[in-house]
Design a protein around this motif. Structure first.
Motif, PDB file in Angstrom:
ATOM      1  N   ARG A 200       4.673  -1.051  -1.670  1.00  0.00           N
ATOM      2  CA  ARG A 200       3.963  -0.505  -2.825  1.00  0.00           C
ATOM      3  C   ARG A 200       2.449  -0.686  -2.700  1.00  0.00           C
ATOM      4  NH1 ARG A 200       6.645  -2.811  -6.557  1.00  0.00           N
ATOM      5  NH2 ARG A 200       7.982  -1.108  -7.252  1.00  0.00           N
ATOM      6  N   LEU A 201       2.004  -1.875  -2.325  1.00  0.00           N
ATOM      7  CA  LEU A 201       0.563  -2.112  -2.194  1.00  0.00           C
ATOM      8  C   LEU A 201      -0.058  -1.232  -1.115  1.00  0.00           C
ATOM      9  CD1 LEU A 201      -2.012  -3.613  -2.922  1.00  0.00           C
ATOM     10  CD2 LEU A 201      -1.304  -5.460  -1.373  1.00  0.00           C
ATOM     11  N   PRO A 202       0.513  -1.149   0.121  1.00  0.00           N
ATOM     12  CA  PRO A 202      -0.058  -0.219   1.106  1.00  0.00           C
ATOM     13  C   PRO A 202      -0.073   1.232   0.621  1.00  0.00           C
ATOM     14  CG  PRO A 202       1.414  -1.763   2.192  1.00  0.00           C
ATOM     15  CD  PRO A 202       1.570  -1.984   0.724  1.00  0.00           C
ATOM     16  N   ILE A 203       0.950   1.637  -0.133  1.00  0.00           N
ATOM     17  CA  ILE A 203       0.969   3.007  -0.641  1.00  0.00           C
ATOM     18  C   ILE A 203      -0.176   3.230  -1.611  1.00  0.00           C
ATOM     19  CG2 ILE A 203       2.269   4.591  -2.126  1.00  0.00           C
ATOM     20  CD1 ILE A 203       4.820   3.483  -0.832  1.00  0.00           C
ATOM     21  N   PHE A 204      -0.445   2.267  -2.477  1.00  0.00           N
ATOM     22  CA  PHE A 204      -1.551   2.404  -3.421  1.00  0.00           C
ATOM     23  C   PHE A 204      -2.899   2.395  -2.704  1.00  0.00           C
ATOM     24  CE2 PHE A 204       1.086   0.547  -7.139  1.00  0.00           C
ATOM     25  CZ  PHE A 204       1.654   1.800  -7.342  1.00  0.00           C
ATOM     26  N   ILE A 205      -2.993   1.653  -1.605  1.00  0.00           N
ATOM     27  CA  ILE A 205      -4.228   1.675  -0.811  1.00  0.00           C
ATOM     28  C   ILE A 205      -4.431   3.067  -0.221  1.00  0.00           C
ATOM     29  CG2 ILE A 205      -5.308   0.776   1.288  1.00  0.00           C
ATOM     30  CD1 ILE A 205      -4.025  -1.922   0.667  1.00  0.00           C
ATOM     31  N   VAL A 206      -3.353   3.653   0.301  1.00  0.00           N
ATOM     32  CA  VAL A 206      -3.425   5.012   0.836  1.00  0.00           C
ATOM     33  C   VAL A 206      -3.804   6.000  -0.261  1.00  0.00           C
ATOM     34  CG1 VAL A 206      -1.997   6.899   1.733  1.00  0.00           C
ATOM     35  CG2 VAL A 206      -1.871   4.638   2.782  1.00  0.00           C
ATOM     36  N   LEU A 207      -3.215   5.847  -1.434  1.00  0.00           N
ATOM     37  CA  LEU A 207      -3.499   6.749  -2.550  1.00  0.00           C
ATOM     38  C   LEU A 207      -4.958   6.645  -2.973  1.00  0.00           C
ATOM     39  CD1 LEU A 207      -2.350   8.753  -4.634  1.00  0.00           C
ATOM     40  CD2 LEU A 207      -1.778   6.768  -6.073  1.00  0.00           C
ATOM     41  N   ALA A 208      -5.468   5.416  -3.100  1.00  0.00           N
ATOM     42  CA  ALA A 208      -6.865   5.238  -3.497  1.00  0.00           C
ATOM     43  C   ALA A 208      -7.809   5.832  -2.464  1.00  0.00           C
ATOM     44  CB  ALA A 208      -7.163   3.745  -3.692  1.00  0.00           C
ATOM     45  N   PHE A 209      -7.509   5.613  -1.195  1.00  0.00           N
ATOM     46  CA  PHE A 209      -8.366   6.159  -0.145  1.00  0.00           C
ATOM     47  C   PHE A 209      -8.343   7.679  -0.145  1.00  0.00           C
ATOM     48  CE2 PHE A 209      -9.034   7.749   4.152  1.00  0.00           C
ATOM     49  CZ  PHE A 209     -10.241   7.156   4.475  1.00  0.00           C
ATOM     50  N   LEU A 388      -8.250  -1.023  -3.518  1.00  0.00           N
ATOM     51  CA  LEU A 388      -7.493  -0.295  -4.518  1.00  0.00           C
ATOM     52  C   LEU A 388      -8.360   0.572  -5.422  1.00  0.00           C
ATOM     53  CD1 LEU A 388      -4.953  -3.068  -5.592  1.00  0.00           C
ATOM     54  CD2 LEU A 388      -4.523  -1.090  -4.137  1.00  0.00           C
ATOM     55  N   LEU A 389      -9.670   0.352  -5.399  1.00  0.00           N
ATOM     56  CA  LEU A 389     -10.579   1.133  -6.230  1.00  0.00           C
ATOM     57  C   LEU A 389     -11.304   2.170  -5.381  1.00  0.00           C
ATOM     58  CD1 LEU A 389     -12.219  -1.589  -8.511  1.00  0.00           C
ATOM     59  CD2 LEU A 389     -10.341  -0.045  -9.069  1.00  0.00           C
ATOM     60  N   PRO A 390     -11.572   3.345  -5.930  1.00  0.00           N
ATOM     61  CA  PRO A 390     -12.375   4.328  -5.186  1.00  0.00           C
ATOM     62  C   PRO A 390     -13.753   3.755  -4.846  1.00  0.00           C
ATOM     63  CG  PRO A 390     -11.307   5.349  -7.080  1.00  0.00           C
ATOM     64  CD  PRO A 390     -11.083   3.876  -7.213  1.00  0.00           C
ATOM     65  N   GLN A 391     -14.140   3.853  -3.579  1.00  0.00           N
ATOM     66  CA  GLN A 391     -15.410   3.254  -3.152  1.00  0.00           C
ATOM     67  C   GLN A 391     -16.598   3.811  -3.919  1.00  0.00           C
ATOM     68  OE1 GLN A 391     -16.056   3.277   1.072  1.00  0.00           O
ATOM     69  NE2 GLN A 391     -14.047   2.438   1.558  1.00  0.00           N
TER      70      GLN A 391
END
Length: 552
Positions: A200-209, A388-391
């Motif tokens: 779940r965490l890697p997926i959210f990282i991918v989604l945020a990126f 997790l946040l948009p840069q």
């Protein structure tokens, strides 16, 4: 342990939260440097009136969520294929080391109407000039989705394999097969749902990126209007200070979009879980069906990736390459010999090495304090918050905060910003091997009179040399790939390969852009080669340490 948490909060969490806070204050009109301290919602009202805003938002959602869903969907059968063979994942680490920007530029050179694929098809199609259709920068964002997937699918496959290594997958697969279920159905219905909480965490990282990526969107994405993140960057770059208020309001909007996307993902999880439970309860075993062979998308991805770097290599060596020639008509090393890439490469190397050194030091101190105190502090939201946040949602605010604290744009500000992204990956890469270290070896050293400091320097660090170097290589690859973390805190004064390659990708001379992109791709690969080869060479006569130690 409390002091370590405070240190992590001050160095990692606090700057991110402060940057997001400064972005919100700027969106509300707070610009003390220009004598504006009254807060209002005028910035948000102006942001809603920005031309092309809703098209940019639609493109952002389409490309960001679309690339994430497609990448996840492809990673599921590919991971099963790799697990079933017990090998074949060695290509993932070098592929992941290649920065997004370098791959995107190569892909643009491959897919463009005058690109390498069009040149190969020209004799069959009868093209004498490049065809008049849009492939790179298409209005639907297809090229952008493809560029994101080429990096995100291997990443999700890798984290799936890491999660599967903690489960008795072979026994579960055998049990499912004995009940009459086809292998694919056992994986999708029985094994992968068990792995999903770890993904779940890697997926959210991918989604945020994917929702906030800038460099890939500048190279492959639509330009008029662009994705929301690129639209925000253009407003930040406007010399009119009033546009910073509008850009900040849009950045706050992107943060809200990210939050809404996560909530939507959680809702989709619940719906799919309930529907999946009902399907599983029916007990339908089905029959093996001859669907799409997973090797087909894997082969296409490999061909696109290798073709992208092949196009970069050819353009970097081409002197004259008219359309529709498949290969250059004449060759030259002039662009390499000019050395325009050397200064950005040195800057990339220096800043990346400094960020890695700082991150490794903090990670080692963190983990060693855990050992000495006997308690473990989880990685926590503070460490992964920058991922997790948009840069674009906090980096410009962070830059304003740096200036407010008296830290002007430049290398120090860039180094701090880079460390926000390098430290989480270094910590994640190092924590597992460190905590898996055999405690009997440490007790043996203590029984011989070695103090805590000597146990660290003479036992732990030598045994963990390979994991340390792999963590350093991961961190350097992350640092080299950063675009906004250099562009915004550096205010254009710090020239690294990522910023130079992206800036040159839309120029008239593809040769210069190709040289910069290849140099950008080469540095992380060299770092990975050193991380894998140096420990083996240093410990070539020490069988117990050659593999990098227990738990590596």
């Amino acid at each position: 342990m409390i002091s370590l948490r405070v240190l992590a909060l001050l160095l990692i969490g606090a700057p991110v939260l402060a940057g997001a806070g400064m972005t919100l204050l700027t969106a509300l009109g707070w610009q003390p440097a220009f004598g504006r301290t009254e807060l209002s919602l005028a910035g948000f009202e102006q942001a809603l009136a920005v031309p092309g805003l809703w098209t940019s938002l639609r493109l952002t959602l389409l490309t960001g969520i679309g690339a994430s869903i497609l990448s996840l969907a492809l990673s599921i059968p590919i991971a099963r294929w790799v697990v079933s063979r017990g090998r074949g994942a060695g290509w993932l680490a070098p592929w992941l080391a290649v920065p997004h920007a370098a791959l995107a530029i190569g892909l643009a050179f491959l897919l463009a109407p005058s690109g390498w694929i069009a040149r190969m098809l020209a004799p069959l199609a009868g093209w004498e000039v490049p065809p008049a259709f849009v492939t790179v920068g298409d209005p639907a964002g297809v090229a952008l989705i493809l560029g994101l997937m080429l990096k995100e699918v291997p990443f999700l496959v890798l984290v799936t394999l890491a999660a599967a290594a903690q489960q008795p997958v072979a026994a579960q697969m055998a049990a499912g097969r004995s009940l009459g279920y086809p292998p694919a159905r056992v994986w999708v219905r029985g094994i992968w749902p068990v792995l999903y909480p770890s993904l779940r965490l890697p997926i959210f990282i991918v989604l945020a990126f994917s929702l906030s990526v800038v460099d890939v969107a500048l190279v492959l994405g639509p330009g008029h209007p662009p994705t929301l993140a690129v639209l925000i960057l253009r407003r930040f770059a406007d010399p009119d200070p009033a546009q910073a208020v509008v850009a900040s309001a849009l950045a706050v909007g992107l943060l809200v979009v990210m939050g809404a996307a996560v909530l939507l993902w959680f809702l989709a999880e619940r719906v799919i879980a309930r529907f999946g439970s009902e399907v599983i309860a029916q007990g339908a075993r089905g029959r093996p069906r001859g669907g799409l062979d997973v090797r087909v998308p894997m082969g296409l991805g490999a061909m696109l990736g290798l073709g992208a770097f092949g196009a970069l290599a050819l353009w970097s060596l081409a002197r004259r390459w008219p359309f529709p020639s498949i290969l250059p008509e004449s060759w030259s090393l002039a662009r390499w010999a000019e050395g325009a890439w050397l200064a950005p490469a040195a800057e990339t190397l220096g800043l990346g090495a400094a960020a890695v050194a700082l991150s490794l030091l903090l990670a080692v101190v963190w983990l060693e304090t855990e050992d000495r105190s006997g308690t473990r502090a989880g990685l926590g939201a503070v460490i992964v918050l920058p991922l997790l946040l948009p840069q674009i949602g906090f980096l410009q605010g962070l830059t304003s905060g740096f200036i407010w604290l008296g830290l002007p744009p430049g290398r120090v500000a860039v180094l701090w910003a880079l460390s926000l992204f390098v430290f989480p990956y270094v910590m994640i890469a190092l924590a597992g091997p460190w905590r898996a270290l055999d405690p009997a070896q440490i007790r043996s050293a203590a029984s011989l009179g070695a103090g805590s400091g000597r146990r660290l320097w003479a036992v732990k660090l030598p045994i963990l040399l390979r994991p340390l170097m792999v963590a350093a290589a991961v961190g350097f690859a992350v640092a080299a790939a950063q675009y906004l973390a250099v562009l915004l805190p550096g205010a254009g004064r710090v020239r690294v390969l990522a910023t130079e390659a992206v800036a040159l990708s839309s120029g008239a001379d593809r040769r210069i852009a190709a040289v910069q992109a290849l140099a950008l791709a080469a540095l992380p690969l060299v770092a990975y080669a050193l991380a894998l080869g140096l420990p083996a060479w240093l410990y070539r006569d020490r069988a117990g340490l050659r593999g990098g130690g227990h738990g590596a």
